[in-house]
Each structure stands twice: as C-alpha cells, then as structure tokens.
Design an enzyme around this catalytic site. Structure first.
Site, PDB file in Angstrom:
ATOM      1  N   GLY A   1     -72.770   3.451 -66.809  1.00 41.73           N
ATOM      2  CA  GLY A   1     -71.905   4.345 -66.052  1.00 41.73           C
ATOM      3  C   GLY A   1     -71.457   5.563 -66.835  1.00 41.73           C
TER       4      GLY A   1
ATOM      5  CG  LEU B   1     -73.810   7.589 -63.719  1.00 44.35           C
ATOM      6  CD1 LEU B   1     -74.457   7.556 -62.334  1.00 44.35           C
ATOM      7  CD2 LEU B   1     -74.571   6.687 -64.683  1.00 44.35           C
TER       8      LEU B   1
ATOM      9  N   GLY C   1     -78.601  13.019 -68.066  1.00 42.48           N
ATOM     10  CA  GLY C   1     -79.626  12.132 -68.621  1.00 42.48           C
ATOM     11  C   GLY C   1     -79.868  10.947 -67.694  1.00 42.48           C
ATOM     12  CG  HIS C   2     -76.751   8.055 -67.140  1.00 45.37           C
ATOM     13  ND1 HIS C   2     -75.641   8.675 -67.640  1.00 45.37           N
ATOM     14  CD2 HIS C   2     -76.921   6.941 -67.896  1.00 45.37           C
ATOM     15  CE1 HIS C   2     -75.130   7.961 -68.636  1.00 45.37           C
ATOM     16  NE2 HIS C   2     -75.902   6.911 -68.825  1.00 45.37           N
TER      17      HIS C   2
ATOM     18  CD  GLN D   1     -74.948  -2.806 -74.321  1.00 43.77           C
ATOM     19  OE1 GLN D   1     -75.508  -3.454 -73.439  1.00 43.77           O
ATOM     20  NE2 GLN D   1     -75.241  -1.535 -74.559  1.00 43.77           N
TER      21      GLN D   1
ATOM     22  N   GLY E   1     -84.147   5.749 -71.114  1.00 43.65           N
ATOM     23  CA  GLY E   1     -84.256   7.036 -71.790  1.00 43.65           C
ATOM     24  C   GLY E   1     -84.799   6.909 -73.208  1.00 43.65           C
TER      25      GLY E   1
ATOM     26  CB  VAL F   1     -81.398  15.093 -70.162  1.00 45.76           C
ATOM     27  CG1 VAL F   1     -80.685  16.294 -69.558  1.00 45.76           C
ATOM     28  CG2 VAL F   1     -82.512  14.598 -69.232  1.00 45.76           C
TER      29      VAL F   1
ATOM     30  CB  SER G   1     -74.312  10.647 -75.605  1.00 41.14           C
ATOM     31  OG  SER G   1     -73.572   9.452 -75.831  1.00 41.14           O
ATOM     32  CB  SER G   2     -71.347   7.913 -71.783  1.00 44.06           C
ATOM     33  OG  SER G   2     -72.344   7.774 -70.792  1.00 44.06           O
TER      34      SER G   2
END
Ligand code: AMP
Length: 291
Positions: free
Chosen positions: A39, A41, A44-45, A69, A155, A184, A193-194
């Site tokens: 999420g 987003l 890239g997503h 993780q 990705g 991206v 990146s988030s």
C-alpha cells in the site's frame, strides 16, 4: 466487500472472498494479473498494475503490510498507509479486485510454517535484515496460494526480492508466472518508494546520488572499464560525497545468482543501498556488457 474508485474496485477483507472472486474470473476463461503491495501506492505500484491490466483480462492487487517481514526495530507501526487513496489509484490503474485483509485474517494462528530461500537471500538485504526474506517469501507464498493460477507483477526496484520470489515460485512449482517490471523514478532520478516520505528536505535533495552513482558505473563500463573493484569505487565515492548518505552496500553481481562479480561481463546487476538518517534506500541498475 465494499466498492471504491467510481465503483470499479471490489475490496475483499477476507481471504475466502478474494479467492472466490478470482476463481470466478478463471472459470469464465479469463486470465488474472496480480500485484502484491504493502500500500501507500505511488507511480511504481501503478506501473505494475497497468502492466497487469494490459497483459491479462482482469488485474487484481493486495494491500497488506506484512508484519513477518519487519524486524522488531523496524517501522511496522509507522509504515505509511492511506487506503482510500490506494483504492482510487488502483481503480484508475485498471485493478478490479483488491485483497485488504487485517493481520488476524492473514495470520489467524501463530505462524509455524515459513518459506525460506537459500543462498540468494544471504547477502545484501538479507545481511542487513536477517528475517526479512523469510517473511517476504512466506507472505508471497500465501498470497500465491490464495490467488491461484495467475501472472504476478513485481518491481525491479527490489531486485533481490524479485529474484527470491521467482526462485520460490519455480522451486515450489507454483502456478504463477512472475513478471519483473522496470523501476519508476522521480524526475531527478530517485527511485519511487513508499519510504521516501520519511526523508527530510536535505536527505531528499541528496537521495538522487544513488541513481547518479549507478549511472556513473554504467557509463564507465560502456567506456570499457572491466574491473569490478574500480566500478565499486565509483559507487563508494559518489555516495560518500553526500554528507546525508551512509553507504550500506555497493556491489556488482550476477543478474541471476546474485553472486558478487570479480569480472565485468555478461548479464549483471549493480546493487546499492544507503542510509539517509534512519531511512534505508535501495536502488539498482542493469549492467549488460561483453567480456
Ligand atoms: P511494496 O509496497 O514496497 O512492497 O512494493 C510492492 C511492489 O511494488 C514490489 O514488487 C516493488 O518492487 C514494486 N515497486 C516499489 N517501488 C517501485 C518503483 N519505484 N518502480 C517499480 N516498482 C516498484
């Protein structure tokens, strides 16, 4: 189940509901393209979702911040979230079904069964984050088991993760074709990146150094440099020029085995990670050269 994004996205909070929706898609002879995410987003997503929608009859996604993780010291509780916006973006990208389970839905019992992938998880992200890839492989194995036969989109941004997921799906004969998609970037080269939202202004201004360092390596190799140590030095020097950055690793590796290279040639990948304050950023680039 709830509908969002102009009524185009069906949100499933249960594993059973998402699984049933995808089974129905396949029963009617249509293919499924699946994009697993945590999420928050960004483009890239969205690029993965668009690719899934182009290559398949029905694009679907999951939004789940997977506790397995994250190490105890990491940002699980503060990981950025914005479900309403994520559903809008998913709908616009052509996604029709989103799995958004809570942690108890995904892990109703303490997890006794985990998936671990050897060798390619040992270095880089695996060295920095010892439990990380077992957490990733376990949740992706669950998601593949829930989704059933499909193509799944990941990705190249997380290059080692893509290699781990590919290998896991192949080793365990999962009915999933893993598709890698290009990184991206923002207009200044920073890979989206988030976690970029954590960066201070000064850190954000320094962060494109990672991409510049990678591009400098590609340029040097194109100009004939074949010494892996010399290429590594380019990365180290460019990143250490930035006072905001502390290098974690910089390596040229074989594109498939992720073994560090002593010689430049063939299909390789340049991997880079650095800390900007408490935020770790990753980037990488393809290096394809003749011996
Ligand atoms: P995450 O939500 O961070 O777990 O990422 C979900 C998927 O999006 C993973 O397959 C990532 O590799 C991919 N991804 C994240 N950032 C990018 C990016 N900048 N370009 C392409 N794919 C990305």
């Amino acid at each position: 189940m709830a509908e969002h994004g102009s009524g185009r996205v069906e949100v499933h909070e249960t594993v059973a509901g998402f699984r049933a929706a995808l089974e129905e898609v396949r029963r009617s002879g249509r293919t499924v393209g699946f994009v697993p995410t945590m999420g928050y987003l960004h483009d890239g997503h969205v690029s993965l979702m668009r690719e899934a929608a182009v290559q398949n009859d029905v694009a679907v996604a999951s939004i789940f911040v997977n506790p397995l993780q994250f190490a105890a010291s990491e940002d699980l509780s503060t990981y950025p979230r914005d479900l309403a916006r994520d559903l809008e973006l998913s709908g616009e990208a052509g996604v029709r079904h989103v799995l958004h389970p809570d942690v108890r839905e995904m892990y109703p019992e303490p997890v006794l069964t985990t998936v671990s992938v050897a060798t390619i998880t040992r270095l880089f992200e695996g060295a920095a984050r010892p439990e990380h890839f077992a957490g990733v492989a376990t949740v992706v194995a669950k998601l593949f088991s829930i989704a059933g036969p499909c193509r799944a989109y990941f990705g190249e941004k997380d290059y080692q993760q893509l290699a781990v997921v590919r290998r896991m799906a192949a080793d365990l004969s999962m009915p999933v074709e893993v598709v890698g998609c290009p990184i991206v970037r923002d207009s200044d080269g920073l890979a989206l990146s988030s976690r970029n939202v954590y960066l201070s202004d000064a850190q954000r201004a320094a962060a494109p150094a990672l991409h510049e360092a990678l591009e400098a390596v590609v340029t040097a190799a194109a100009a004939g440099e074949r010494n892996a140590d010399a290429l590594r030095s380019i990365l180290v020097e460019r990143v250490s020029d930035e006072s905001e950055a502390v290098l974690d690793y910089a390596e040229v590796v074989d594109a498939l085995t992720l073994e560090p290279a002593s010689v430049i040639g063939g299909e390789q990948r340049v991997l880079l990670a650095a800390h900007f304050g408490s935020t770790r950023l990753l980037d990488n680039v393809a290096l394809v050269t003749h011996h």
